[in-house]
Scaffold this active site. Structure first.
Site, PDB file in Angstrom:
ATOM      1  N   LYS A 203       0.839  -1.201   0.000  1.00 29.63           N
ATOM      2  CA  LYS A 203       0.000   0.000   0.000  1.00 29.63           C
ATOM      3  C   LYS A 203       0.877   1.254   0.000  1.00 29.63           C
ATOM      4  CE  LYS A 203      -3.578   2.392   2.585  1.00 29.63           C
ATOM      5  NZ  LYS A 203      -4.583   2.400   3.625  1.00 29.63           N
ATOM      6  N   GLU A 209      10.569  -4.686   4.548  1.00 32.07           N
ATOM      7  CA  GLU A 209      10.639  -6.088   4.119  1.00 32.07           C
ATOM      8  C   GLU A 209      10.324  -6.207   2.622  1.00 32.07           C
ATOM      9  OE1 GLU A 209       9.002  -4.823   6.659  1.00 32.07           O
ATOM     10  OE2 GLU A 209       8.927  -6.179   8.382  1.00 32.07           O
ATOM     11  N   GLY A 263      -4.930  -1.665   4.735  1.00 26.05           N
ATOM     12  CA  GLY A 263      -4.143  -2.815   4.276  1.00 26.05           C
ATOM     13  C   GLY A 263      -4.822  -4.144   4.582  1.00 26.05           C
ATOM     14  N   ARG A 264      -5.323  -4.289   5.790  1.00 25.47           N
ATOM     15  CA  ARG A 264      -5.922  -5.580   6.180  1.00 25.47           C
ATOM     16  C   ARG A 264      -7.311  -5.792   5.590  1.00 25.47           C
ATOM     17  NH1 ARG A 264      -4.837  -2.139  10.149  1.00 25.47           N
ATOM     18  NH2 ARG A 264      -6.522  -1.245  11.400  1.00 25.47           N
ATOM     19  N   GLU A 349      -4.979  -6.154  14.709  1.00 25.47           N
ATOM     20  CA  GLU A 349      -4.451  -4.862  14.263  1.00 25.47           C
ATOM     21  C   GLU A 349      -5.572  -3.816  14.272  1.00 25.47           C
ATOM     22  OE1 GLU A 349      -0.921  -4.372  11.402  1.00 25.47           O
ATOM     23  OE2 GLU A 349      -2.598  -3.801  10.136  1.00 25.47           O
ATOM     24  N   HIS A 380      -4.868 -32.659  17.927  1.00 21.51           N
ATOM     25  CA  HIS A 380      -3.711 -33.432  18.386  1.00 21.51           C
ATOM     26  C   HIS A 380      -2.578 -32.520  18.821  1.00 21.51           C
ATOM     27  CE1 HIS A 380      -5.818 -36.921  16.824  1.00 21.51           C
ATOM     28  NE2 HIS A 380      -6.151 -36.147  15.815  1.00 21.51           N
ATOM     29  N   LYS A 508       8.986  -0.264  13.757  1.00 20.69           N
ATOM     30  CA  LYS A 508       9.563  -0.020  12.421  1.00 20.69           C
ATOM     31  C   LYS A 508      10.668   1.024  12.522  1.00 20.69           C
ATOM     32  CE  LYS A 508       5.361  -0.707   9.630  1.00 20.69           C
ATOM     33  NZ  LYS A 508       4.418  -0.054   8.732  1.00 20.69           N
TER      34      LYS A 508
HETATM   35  O1  F6P Z   1       3.095  -2.953   9.769  1.00 20.68           O
HETATM   36  C1  F6P Z   1       1.742  -3.000   9.606  1.00 20.68           C
HETATM   37  C2  F6P Z   1       1.312  -2.685   8.218  1.00 20.68           C
HETATM   38  O2  F6P Z   1       1.311  -1.311   8.029  1.00 20.68           O
HETATM   39  C3  F6P Z   1      -0.033  -3.284   7.915  1.00 20.68           C
HETATM   40  O3  F6P Z   1      -1.060  -2.521   8.365  1.00 20.68           O
HETATM   41  C4  F6P Z   1       0.043  -3.485   6.456  1.00 20.68           C
HETATM   42  O4  F6P Z   1      -0.903  -4.408   6.029  1.00 20.68           O
HETATM   43  C5  F6P Z   1       1.451  -3.978   6.309  1.00 20.68           C
HETATM   44  O5  F6P Z   1       2.189  -3.241   7.255  1.00 20.68           O
HETATM   45  C6  F6P Z   1       2.046  -3.819   4.938  1.00 20.68           C
HETATM   46  O6  F6P Z   1       2.047  -2.490   4.503  1.00 20.68           O
HETATM   47  P1  F6P Z   1       2.239  -2.115   3.004  1.00 20.68           P
HETATM   48  O7  F6P Z   1       1.138  -2.748   2.216  1.00 20.68           O
HETATM   49  O8  F6P Z   1       2.166  -0.622   2.964  1.00 20.68           O
HETATM   50  O9  F6P Z   1       3.579  -2.612   2.560  1.00 20.68           O
END
Ligand code: F6P
Length: 539
Positions: A203, A209, A263-264, A349, A380, A508
C-alpha cells in the site's frame, strides 16, 4: 438512544449470572434458542446456540449494540464518512466489491468509476497473461508469480490462493513476505526467472521487508533476462503511484487502490492481482459477489438476526462479560487453514488498542488474542488445553458441508470431528460418569480418587460453528466480509478507531535505527539489555 454505561452494566450483570450457569441448561430451557441463534445467509449458516449467553444475556448484548449506536456507525462507514478519524479517511473496502453502478462516495467524492477502471485493467492484464499474449522477455509464457508483500498485502491473497487454487495450476503463485533470505531462497529455488512474473504489493511502497524483497527479485530476474528487460517481469500494486514510478515499474503494469482501503481490508482490491492472474477474473468476481452479498445482509438485517452483529456480540460477551481474553478459530478445512493468521491481523491490528477515538483510556478489554489452525490437526496439538485447561477459550469452528475433493469418505470423518468437538466442549464428562466407568473396570476407590478428576471434563465451554455450504469464491467472500463486519461492530462497541495501526510504527522506526548500528554505523543510545543484544549479534 439507551444509556451506554447502563447497557454495559446490564451486560456485565447478565454475564455474571450466566457464568454461574451451564450452557446446556440454557439450551434445554429455551425452546426458541436454536431458531434465534441460527442465522442463514449468503451460503453460510452460523450456529451461536452453544455460546455462553442465556436469553437474558443475549438481550443485554443486543441492548449494548443499540446503546453503542452500531447502526449509526454502520451508516457512517457505508456512507463514506471519515470514520478513520486519526488519519482523516473514509473506510470503504465495501466499495471494492460493489456493483459498478453503485452510488458510493468517499467523503463526498464518487469512487466507483475509479474502482471499475482498475477492475477492467486487471481483468485485461490477467487475461493476456493467461492466454500468452503477454510473455516474458525471452518470449516464454509466464508459469509462476512471485507475490511480494507483507501483512495485509500478503495474508489475504495467501488465504485466497490456498482456498481457491486449482489442483493443477497452469500458473503457480509463490509468496515472499519476510525479510529473511531463506524465504526468498526457498521460494525461488525451483522457479525459472524467465517464466516468472514478480508482483510487488505494498500500500505504502515503503515497507522495509517488501522493498528489500522487491530489489532482490528484480536482481534475480535481471540476472536471467538482463537488467534492461527485467521490467517486463515486474508489476506493482500500491496506493503510492509516485513510489512505484520511482522504483521503475512501468505505469501500464501498476494497479492502484486508494487510501480509504486499509491494508488488512485490501484483498478485495488489486492486492489480489496474483490470484486474478493465476485463477482468472471470474473466480475473483465470484469472491467479490460473495462479499457484496454479506454487505447487503449486514446493512439491512435487523440486529438480532444480523450475522456479523451476533458474532461480534458473542465475542464481546466472552471478552468483557466473562473475561475471556483469547479465542481460537479452527477451520475444519485444509484449504482454509490460514484463516486464523488472516484474522490475527484483521482483528488484532484493528482492535488491539487501549484508547478510544477520543484518546481516552479504555476501561474494558478490547481485541482478544486469536489463534488457530486446521482441524483436526489442532485436536492433536493444543485441544487438550481447550478441554481441560484452567482458562476457558471460546472457539469458533468453521465447517464446509459438502466437498468432493480427494478420496471418498474423508469428508464425513472431518465433519464428524467438528461436530464431536463442539459437543464435547459443551457437555464434557462428569466426575460421576468417570467414577462409574473406573469402578466397572475394577479400580480401587483410592485409585479412582486420583484418576477420576484427571479424566473429568467440565464442559460448558462455549463455541460457535459457521458452516459454508461449499467452499466457493462466493462463500469465501461472504465469510471474509462476515469477519470484517464483526471486527467493525466490536470496534464500534468499544469506541475504537478500528482502521489505524499506530502501534506498529515504533518497532519499524527502531528497526531502521538498529540496522544502522548492525551495519557498522554510529553507536546509539539504548537500554543496557538492548545494547548487549546488539553487541552479541554484531559479534
Ligand atoms: O506494519 C503493519 C502494516 O502497516 C499493515 O497494516 C500493512 O498491512 C502492512 O504493514 C504492509 O504495509 P504495506 O502494504 O504498505 O507494505
Amino acid at each position: 438512544m439507551p444509556d451506554l454505561d447502563a447497557a454495559w452494566t446490564a451486560l456485565e450483570a447478565a454475564a455474571k449470572a450466566d457464568g454461574a450457569g451451564r450452557i446446556e441448561d440454557f439450551i434445554a430451557a429455551e425452546p426458541d434458542r436454536l431458531a434465534k441463534l441460527t442465522v442463514e445467509t449468503c451460503g453460510l449458516t452460523l450456529d451461536l446456540s452453544k455460546q455462553a449467553w442465556s436469553k437474558a444475556g443475549l438481550n443485554a448484548a443486543l441492548d449494548l449494540a443499540k446503546a453503542a449506536d452500531v447502526e449509526g456507525a454502520r451508516k457512517a462507514m457505508l456512507g463514506g464518512e471519515a470514520i478513520n478519524t486519526s488519519e482523516g479517511r473514509a473506510v470503504l473496502h465495501t466499495a471494492l466489491r460493489a456493483a459498478a453502478t453503485a452510488d458510493i462516495k468517499a467523503q463526498g467524492q464518487p469512487v466507483m468509476a475509479d474502482v471499475e477502471a482498475v477492475r477492467c485493467r486487471m481483468a485485461e492484464f490477467a487475461g493476456k497473461i493467461r492466454n500468452g499474449e503477454i510473455k516474458g522477455a525471452t518470449g516464454r509464457p509466464f508459469r509462476a508469480i512471485l507475490h511480494i508483500g507483507i501483512g495485509g498485502s500478503d495474508l489475504g491473497p495467501r488465504l485466497l490462493w490456498d482456498a481457491l487454487k486449482p489442483l493443477k495450476p497452469t500458473i503457480d503463485v509463490r509468496f515472499i513476505a519476510n525479510v529473511d533470505g531463506a524465504e526468498f531462497a526457498l521460494e525461488t529455488a525451483d522457479l525459472d526467472p524467465a517464466e516468472t512474473l514478480v508482483i510487488v504489493v505494498s500500500k505504502t511502497f515503503t515497507t522495509m521487508e517488501t522493498m528489500a524483497n522487491a530489489e532482490a527479485a528484480r536482481a534475480w530476474i535481471a540476472g536471467a533476462v538482463g537488467a534492461d528487460k527485467a521490467g517486463l517481469h515486474m508489476a506493482a500494486v500500491s496506493t503510492a503511484l509516485d513510489k512505484t514510478a520511482a522504483f521503475g515499474i512501468d505505469e501500464a503494469r501498476v494497479f492502484g487502490f486508494w487510501d480509504w482501503v486499509g491494508g488488512r481490508y485490501s484483498l478485495w482490491s488489486a492486492v489480489s492481482l496474483s490470484l486474478i492472474v493465476a485463477c482468472g477474473w471470474d473466480v475473483f468476481e465470484g469472491f467479490l459477489a460473495g462479499g457484496a452479498a454479506m454487505d447487503a445482509h449486514f446493512a439491512t438485517a435487523p440486529l438480532e438476526q444480523n450475522a456479523p452483529v451476533l458474532l461480534a456480540l458473542a465475542q464481546i460477551y466472552n471478552r468483557n462479560g466473562l473475561g475471556r481474553a483469547s479465542r481460537s478459530v479452527v477451520p475444519y478445512s485444509h484449504r482454509l487453514r490460514r484463516l486464523a493468521s488472516f484474522l490475527q491481523q484483521l482483528e488484532m491490528e484493528s482492535n488491539g488498542k487501549s484508547v478510544d477515538k477520543q484518546g481516552q483510556w479504555l476501561t474494558r478489554g478490547s481485541a482478544a488474542a486469536v489463534f488457530g489452525d486446521a482441524g483436526t490437526n489442532v485436536q492433536h496439538a493444543y485441544f487438550q488445553s481447550m478441554h481441560q485447561g484452567t482458562d476457558v477459550v471460546p472457539l469458533e469452528f468453521i465447517a464446509v458441508a459438502r466437498s468432493d475433493e480427494g478420496p471418498a469418505g474423508m469428508h464425513e470423518k472431518l465433519l464428524a470431528n467438528v461436530i464431536a468437538q463442539a459437543e464435547a466442549l459443551l457437555v464434557g464428562k462428569s466426575e460421576h460418569a468417570v467414577e462409574t466407568e473406573l469402578r466397572a473396570k475394577g479400580l480401587t476407590p483410592a485409585a479412582i480418587d486420583v484418576l477420576a478428576p484427571q479424566k473429568t471434563f467440565t464442559g460448558n465451554r462455549p463455541s460457535t460453528t459457521v458452516v459454508l455450504e461449499r467452499l466457493t469464491p462466493q462463500t469465501l467472500g461472504a465469510l471474509i466480509a462476515l469477519y470484517e463486519h464483526k471486527t467493525f461492530v466490536e470496534g464500534a462497541i468499544w469506541g475504537i478507531n478500528s482502521f489505524d495501526q499506530w502501534g506498529v510504527e515504533l518497532g519499524k522506526t527502531l528497526a531502521v535505527r538498529v540496522l544502522g548500528e548492525l551495519e557498522g554505523g554510529e553507536r546509539l543510545d539504548h537500554d543496557v539489555s538492548t545494547t548487549a543484544m546488539i553487541d552479541r549479534l554484531k559479534r
